[in-house]
Each structure stands twice: as C-alpha cells, then as structure tokens.
Design an enzyme around this catalytic site. Structure first.
Site, PDB file in Angstrom:
ATOM      1  N   ALA A   1       0.813  -1.053   0.097  1.00 61.61           N
ATOM      2  CA  ALA A   1       0.147  -0.067   0.333  1.00 61.61           C
ATOM      3  C   ALA A   1       0.808   1.292   0.048  1.00 61.61           C
ATOM      4  CB  ALA A   1      -1.024  -0.003   1.072  1.00 61.61           C
ATOM      5  N   ASN A   2       0.419   2.552   0.099  1.00 62.34           N
ATOM      6  CA  ASN A   2       1.217   3.398   0.165  1.00 62.34           C
ATOM      7  C   ASN A   2       0.348   4.418   1.174  1.00 62.34           C
ATOM      8  OD1 ASN A   2      -0.802   5.367  -1.033  1.00 62.34           O
ATOM      9  ND2 ASN A   2      -0.245   4.014  -3.169  1.00 62.34           N
ATOM     10  N   ARG A   3       0.867   5.868   1.495  1.00 63.33           N
ATOM     11  CA  ARG A   3       0.471   6.763   2.558  1.00 63.33           C
ATOM     12  C   ARG A   3      -0.632   7.655   2.217  1.00 63.33           C
ATOM     13  NH1 ARG A   3       4.145   6.161   6.578  1.00 63.33           N
ATOM     14  NH2 ARG A   3       6.344   5.907   5.715  1.00 63.33           N
TER      15      ARG A   3
END
Ligand code: CTP
Length: 409
Positions: free
Chosen positions: A219-221
């Site tokens: 995932a990412n932020r």
C-alpha cells in the site's frame, strides 16, 4: 401577461447593471410598471437619472430618506409590487438575502416583501462557483426564490465562464413565468441550475491495496483527502459524481456515489464501468506494481530458510487507459506526485499519459496524509503555480476551473 403588473426592480452592483435599463424598456413595452431600487453598488455602474428616465418612476435609494418614508414607507414599497426582481444580483446581495441581512433599502425590502422574488445573478465565475455562493443559492432556492441564469460567457475581467448576467429578453421571460407560477399558487423555485448540472464526473481517490497473501498487502500513505474533496467540490457545483475509492478511513463526501475497491485492477474495472463521463479526475495513488502471484494461503516463516522473494508485476495505468479510451471523457485530469523537478516531470507525465491537465504536487514534505497541498496546474496552455492551500481549497479551485473548461462556449 405583464399588462398592469407592477415590478419592483432592485439593481445591485455589477458591471452588467446597464442591462437593467434594457430590461425596464422591455417590461414597459409589455405593459408593466417598473419601480427601480438602486443599491450603493449599483449606483457605481448606472445612474439614478438613467433608471428614472427609462422607468418613468421615482428611483428609491435611501432607507433613511425622510421624504420617501413620509410618501410611501419602505414596508408599503415592499408589498406594492406583483414581483420583486433583482437584476443584476451581485454575490454580496445574494449573500445578504440568504442570511436575512437588512442594512440598506434593497435588502430591507427583500426581507419585508411577501411577494415572489426572482434573482438574476451576475458575478465572476469563481465567485459563482465558490461554496459560499453555492450554499447561499441553495438556501434561496429552498425558500422559493426563482433564479434566472447566470449565463456562460465572456466576463469583464477578460475571463470567461458561468456568471454572466442573462440577457434582458431571457429575464423578461423568467419574470413572466414567475408571475404565472405565482398566479397559480406555485411559489417554489425550479431546480437550481449549477455550472455542472447534468454532467457526470468520475473521480479516483485513496491508495490501492495489492494483496501479497490473505493477510498482507502492498500500500502507500495516501489518505484520500484530496480526491474525496475534489469529488465533493464537483458535486457542489451540480455534477453527478462517481467516486471510485481505494481503502480509506475518511468519510464519504456529500452527494456523491461511492464505489469501493481494493486493488488497481478493481479500480480500473470500476472506472470503465462508470463511463461515459464528461470529466475524469484521477487523484488516486494507484500502486504501480502488484505481486506477480498472490499466495492463496498465508506465507509462513520457515526456520533456516531465506525470506520469500516478492516478485512484482506492472499494474494497469488507469489515467493512461482513460485518456486513450474509446469513450474518453472530454476532460481528463491526472495528478503527479513528485519529489524533485516537479513541473518538468509533470509536463512529461502529461504527454506520456495523454491527459489534458496534470495537477503536480510536491510530496517530498508532509503532503501525503497532510491537510495542505502546494500544486502546479500543468496544461497545454502552460503552468500555473498555486499557493500552498488547504486540500479543500485546492479542490474548490480545481472544480471551478473544470466547470469553466467544460462549460466554455
Ligand atoms: N495513475 C493511475 N494508474 C496507475 C498509476 C498512476 O491512474 N497505475 C494515475 C494517478 O492517479 C495520477 C497519475 O497517474 O493521476 C500519476 O501518478 P504518479 O504515481 O505520480 O506517476 P507514475 O505514473 O507512477 O509515474 P512515476 O513513476 O514517474 O512517479
């Protein structure tokens, strides 16, 4: 229809106030009597002498005029007409009406009247699209105030967009329609035509989750704040919005249809299913890669064995796919999250992906997950640098720009 009808015509401050003179001429030709009321702002653009000469009636300007109060009184003036028309209606006057302010003759009459009221807004496109004006217009419409226009077109500031005063003949027709409706006991306003009414906008937002195994993912932020705010801002301008969102913890924006997805491939499928759309804004931070093979069972640590290799495969590029789609939206907007040479990279990305605009943001600081954003709008016309703004304000400005682009003649 207009014979012997009495219209109280409030003229407020706008460059287009001169068109009120032509409206008075048309009203009188149709047999109506016109009593002009001029605000201080209106008097900057049209003189009381011109109004009085064309209307053939005294112009009312001053709430505190002893003579006018003795002769007619502002309450009686408010009850006298068959209809009150505000032409042009400035953003300021509409705001005062929406909030029930009564600090001059025009606003006092508008608060005191029990007659049908029709407004013809005139202002810059950005003022018309501002959430404050949108909320004010919704409040007025809910109270039965009728609205004509504004039209889309050239503005005084050498800009163009929704906000131009409607033409006098159109306003005349709206006055006739309002009087007919009032005669039939129908005082409710027709649905308010906002700049993006009738248009479909597709917005992607949030991160994607690319599964490794049933319990782990890449995932990412991204928080989804910017994309969700854009979806809400487009809906506030009247668009029908489909928001395709990856997993986020923030609330759904008001008035938007949300399709929830996990992975990039699901996001692409949801976007294609949502077509056709006139507008697409790809604000999602889509994972560029997914695992080449998703493990069906949880990957286990085996003592003495090296960690399992994580082989990646390229995800579909949703922005590029929509930009080259057989049913391509008329305006496709992408984002570029960059940490260096922001504008140059964004210009190249615009070409590569085939979209119309790129909103380039510098994510080297605390942008991802933060409340503010510093962006540059890159289009075929060039680059605009926007100041550091709350994400909601970036969304509002972008939605107003989109409205201008898709409604431009
Ligand atoms: N985007 C997309 N689908 C992808 C990757 C990106 O729709 N698989 C969209 C994003 O929503 C954004 C734009 O493409 O509107 C730019 O994404 P960004 O991650 O900044 O660029 P990349 O394509 O990943 O290029 P780079 O590797 O140079 O950062």
């Amino acid at each position: 229809m207009l014979a012997d009808k009495r219209i109280l015509l409030v003229v407020s401050g706008s460059v287009s106030a001169y068109k009120a003179l032509e409206l008075i001429r048309l009203l009188r030709k149709a047999g109506a009597r016109v009593t002009p009321v001029l605000t201080a702002g209106g008097a900057r653009f049209v003189t009381p002498h011109a109004l009085q000469a064309i209307a053939g009636e005294a112009v009312h300007q001053d709430l505190w005029s002893l003579q006018a109060e003795a002769e007619i009184g502002h309450i009686r003036l408010a009850r006298l007409p068959d209809l009150v028309a505000v032409v042009p209606a400035s953003a300021d006057l509409l705001a005062k009406m929406a909030h029930g302010l009564a600090d001059d003759l025009a606003t006092t009459l508008l608060l005191a009247t029990d007659r049908p009221v029709l407004v013809a807004p005139a202002m810059n496109w950005a003022m018309w699209g501002h959430p404050a004006t949108v909320a004010n217009m919704a409040a007025l419409a809910a109270r039965g105030v009728r609205v004509v226009g504004p039209a889309v077109g050239a503005m005084a500031e050498a800009e163009s967009g929704p906000g131009r005063l409607s033409e006098p003949a159109e306003i005349l027709a709206a006055i006739e329609a309002a009087l007919t409706a009032a005669g039939e006991g129908l005082l409710l306003a027709p649905p308010l035509a906002l700049p993006l009414t009738g248009r479909h906008a597709l917005v992607t937002s949030g991160p994607t989750h690319e599964p490794i195994d049933p319990v782990r993912y890449i995932a990412n932020r991204s928080s989804g704040q910017q994309g969700h705010a854009i979806a809400g801002a487009l809906a506030a301008l009247g668009a029908r919005v489909t928001l395709v969102s990856g997993p986020v913890t923030i609330a759904d924006p008001a008035g938007v249809a949300v399709v929830r997805v996990q992975s990039a491939r699901e996001m692409l499928a949801a976007c294609e299913a949502a077509l056709p759309a006139e507008i697409a804004v790809c604000a999602a931070a889509v994972a560029d890669w997914r695992t080449a093979r998703e493990a069906g069972q949880k990957l286990k640590k085996v003592p003495g064995e090296p960690p399992p290799p994580l082989e990646l495969a390229l995800n579909p590029d949703i922005l590029a796919t929509l930009s080259r789609h057989a049913r391509r939206p008329a305006l496709v907007v992408g984002f570029a999250a960059e940490t260096e040479t922001v504008v140059e990279n964004a210009m190249a990305k615009r070409q590569r992906k085939g979209c119309d605009w790129i909103v380039a943001n510098d994510v080297s600081g605390d942008v991802m997950g933060g409340a503010e954003n510093t962006v540059h709008l890159v289009s075929a016309e060039g680059v605009e640098d926007w100041p550091r703004l709350p994400k909601a304000e970036v969304a509002r400005r972008l939605a107003a720009r989109i409205a201008r682009a898709v409604t431009a003649p």
